[in-house]
Design a protein around this motif. Structure first.
Motif, PDB file in Angstrom:
ATOM      1  N   LEU A 232      -5.394   7.666   7.046  1.00  0.00           N
ATOM      2  CA  LEU A 232      -4.665   8.895   7.369  1.00  0.00           C
ATOM      3  C   LEU A 232      -4.842   9.282   8.840  1.00  0.00           C
ATOM      4  CD1 LEU A 232      -5.462  11.086   4.221  1.00  0.00           C
ATOM      5  CD2 LEU A 232      -3.383   9.779   4.680  1.00  0.00           C
ATOM      6  N   GLU A 233      -6.066   9.086   9.342  1.00  0.00           N
ATOM      7  CA  GLU A 233      -6.351   9.500  10.724  1.00  0.00           C
ATOM      8  C   GLU A 233      -5.699   8.623  11.785  1.00  0.00           C
ATOM      9  OE1 GLU A 233      -8.689   8.740   8.413  1.00  0.00           O
ATOM     10  OE2 GLU A 233     -10.349   7.606   9.313  1.00  0.00           O
TER      11      GLU A 233
ATOM     12  N   ARG B 252       6.016   6.497  16.801  1.00  0.00           N
ATOM     13  CA  ARG B 252       5.357   7.563  16.045  1.00  0.00           C
ATOM     14  C   ARG B 252       5.034   7.051  14.656  1.00  0.00           C
ATOM     15  NH1 ARG B 252       4.782  12.867  16.758  1.00  0.00           N
ATOM     16  NH2 ARG B 252       6.256  12.849  18.490  1.00  0.00           N
ATOM     17  N   LEU B 253       3.736   6.969  14.333  1.00  0.00           N
ATOM     18  CA  LEU B 253       3.275   6.486  13.036  1.00  0.00           C
ATOM     19  C   LEU B 253       2.798   7.652  12.178  1.00  0.00           C
ATOM     20  CD1 LEU B 253       2.406   4.197  11.074  1.00  0.00           C
ATOM     21  CD2 LEU B 253       0.166   4.270  12.197  1.00  0.00           C
ATOM     22  N   THR B 254       3.308   7.719  10.967  1.00  0.00           N
ATOM     23  CA  THR B 254       2.834   8.687   9.988  1.00  0.00           C
ATOM     24  C   THR B 254       2.248   7.926   8.815  1.00  0.00           C
ATOM     25  OG1 THR B 254       4.556  10.272  10.621  1.00  0.00           O
ATOM     26  CG2 THR B 254       3.461  10.621   8.501  1.00  0.00           C
ATOM     27  N   VAL B 255       0.986   8.228   8.501  1.00  0.00           N
ATOM     28  CA  VAL B 255       0.312   7.589   7.367  1.00  0.00           C
ATOM     29  C   VAL B 255       0.149   8.633   6.270  1.00  0.00           C
ATOM     30  CG1 VAL B 255      -1.706   6.324   6.595  1.00  0.00           C
ATOM     31  CG2 VAL B 255      -0.895   6.048   8.940  1.00  0.00           C
ATOM     32  N   LEU B 256       0.723   8.349   5.103  1.00  0.00           N
ATOM     33  CA  LEU B 256       0.696   9.323   3.993  1.00  0.00           C
ATOM     34  C   LEU B 256      -0.386   8.962   2.977  1.00  0.00           C
ATOM     35  CD1 LEU B 256       4.544   9.599   3.421  1.00  0.00           C
ATOM     36  CD2 LEU B 256       3.096  11.110   4.776  1.00  0.00           C
TER      37      LEU B 256
ATOM     38  N   GLU C 155       2.097   4.219   3.728  1.00  0.00           N
ATOM     39  CA  GLU C 155       1.046   4.828   2.928  1.00  0.00           C
ATOM     40  C   GLU C 155      -0.298   4.240   3.366  1.00  0.00           C
ATOM     41  OE1 GLU C 155       3.606   6.067  -0.989  1.00  0.00           O
ATOM     42  OE2 GLU C 155       1.880   4.730  -1.227  1.00  0.00           O
ATOM     43  N   LYS C 156      -1.343   5.031   3.127  1.00  0.00           N
ATOM     44  CA  LYS C 156      -2.672   4.550   3.522  1.00  0.00           C
ATOM     45  C   LYS C 156      -2.969   3.239   2.814  1.00  0.00           C
ATOM     46  CE  LYS C 156      -5.033   7.506   0.163  1.00  0.00           C
ATOM     47  NZ  LYS C 156      -5.969   8.646  -0.019  1.00  0.00           N
ATOM     48  N   ARG C 157      -3.718   2.415   3.501  1.00  0.00           N
ATOM     49  CA  ARG C 157      -4.123   1.076   3.064  1.00  0.00           C
ATOM     50  C   ARG C 157      -3.031   0.027   3.289  1.00  0.00           C
ATOM     51  NH1 ARG C 157      -6.840   4.235  -0.750  1.00  0.00           N
ATOM     52  NH2 ARG C 157      -5.136   4.120  -2.258  1.00  0.00           N
ATOM     53  N   GLN C 158      -1.831   0.472   3.711  1.00  0.00           N
ATOM     54  CA  GLN C 158      -0.807  -0.515   4.073  1.00  0.00           C
ATOM     55  C   GLN C 158      -1.051  -1.025   5.485  1.00  0.00           C
ATOM     56  OE1 GLN C 158       2.980   1.550   3.287  1.00  0.00           O
ATOM     57  NE2 GLN C 158       3.252   0.218   1.506  1.00  0.00           N
TER      58      GLN C 158
END
Lengths: 109, 117
Positions: free
Chosen positions: B84-85, B113-117, B14-17
């Motif tokens: 997120l970006e 592969r990184l996904t930021v939610l 998640e964002k900010r992690q």
């Protein structure tokens, strides 16, 4: 700054067709030029390279000629195979390496 | 010959992690690179190491990204905090080059592969 522009995909061809993927560049100096390929599920691999004007890089039936007058490095292959299906990246290097956005190629049997 | 190894292959946060990626280059390769590849774009160089020294980090967002290469072998890339970006594939590559030349072939790992939610 330096940049690379390559044709947008996807490009879809039948097996044994002739392939051209266009690549043009903008650079202030005299860069080296590269084509990298990324097969499905694999990392990027160097396909071929050229370091000065009129050099021709070749590998696996693919060719590209460094054309300084047209600032181009087009990738060609005379007869494509299904196994050539991949994403192809044109790149230049001067003080750093710069990649194009990639062109996805689909070859139909 | 073993190729460039990267782990993990996939990461969702998640964002900010915070998140860290690891790279083990081909044995004997002096130069190590980290790239960011956003979907639909070509790889963008983030940082280049030669042995354990930084050669180029001009495109590394230093307010949130950091990288180190201890003992001139393995390397880690960290993002703290993630945005997120930052969703992208992070590629590690290595080459034998010791002269700073870009002519020498780079060998790429499979990427994370990184996904930021």
């Amino acid at each position: 700054g330096d940049s690379v522009t390559q044709m947008e995909g996807p490009v879809t061809l039948s097996e044994e067709a002739f392939l051209t993927i266009n690549c043009t560049y903008t650079a202030t100096g005299y860069p080296s030029l590269f084509w990298y390929v990324q097969y499905p599920g694999e990392g990027l691999q160097l396909l071929l390279k050229a370091t000065k004007a009129d050099d021709k890089g070749s590998n696996k039936g693919f060719e590209a000629t460094y054309r300084k007058e047209t600032t181009s490095f087009h990738l060609e292959k005379g007869s494509v195979q299904v196994s050539d299906s991949a994403v192809y990246f044109c790149a230049l290097s001067s003080d750093k390496i710069i990649f194009g956005k990639g062109t996805r190629l689909h070859i139909l049997p | 010959e073993a190729g460039v190894a990267q782990s993990p292959r996939y990461k969702i946060i998640e964002k900010r992690q915070s998140v860290a990626f690891w790279c083990n280059p081909i044995s004997g390769h002096a130069t190590l690179y980290w790239y960011q590849q956003i979907l639909g774009q070509g790889p963008k160089l983030l940082i280049q190491f030669q042995n354990n020294g930084v050669v180029d980090d001009s495109q590394l967002p230093k307010d949130r990204f950091s990288a180190e290469r201890l003992k001139g072998v393995d390397s880690t890339l960290k993002i703290q905090p993630a945005k997120l970006e930052d969703s992208a594939v992070y590629l590690c590559a290595s080459s034998l080059d010791t002269s700073g030349s870009w002519y020498n072939e780079q060998f790429f790992g499979p990427g994370t592969r990184l996904t930021v939610l």
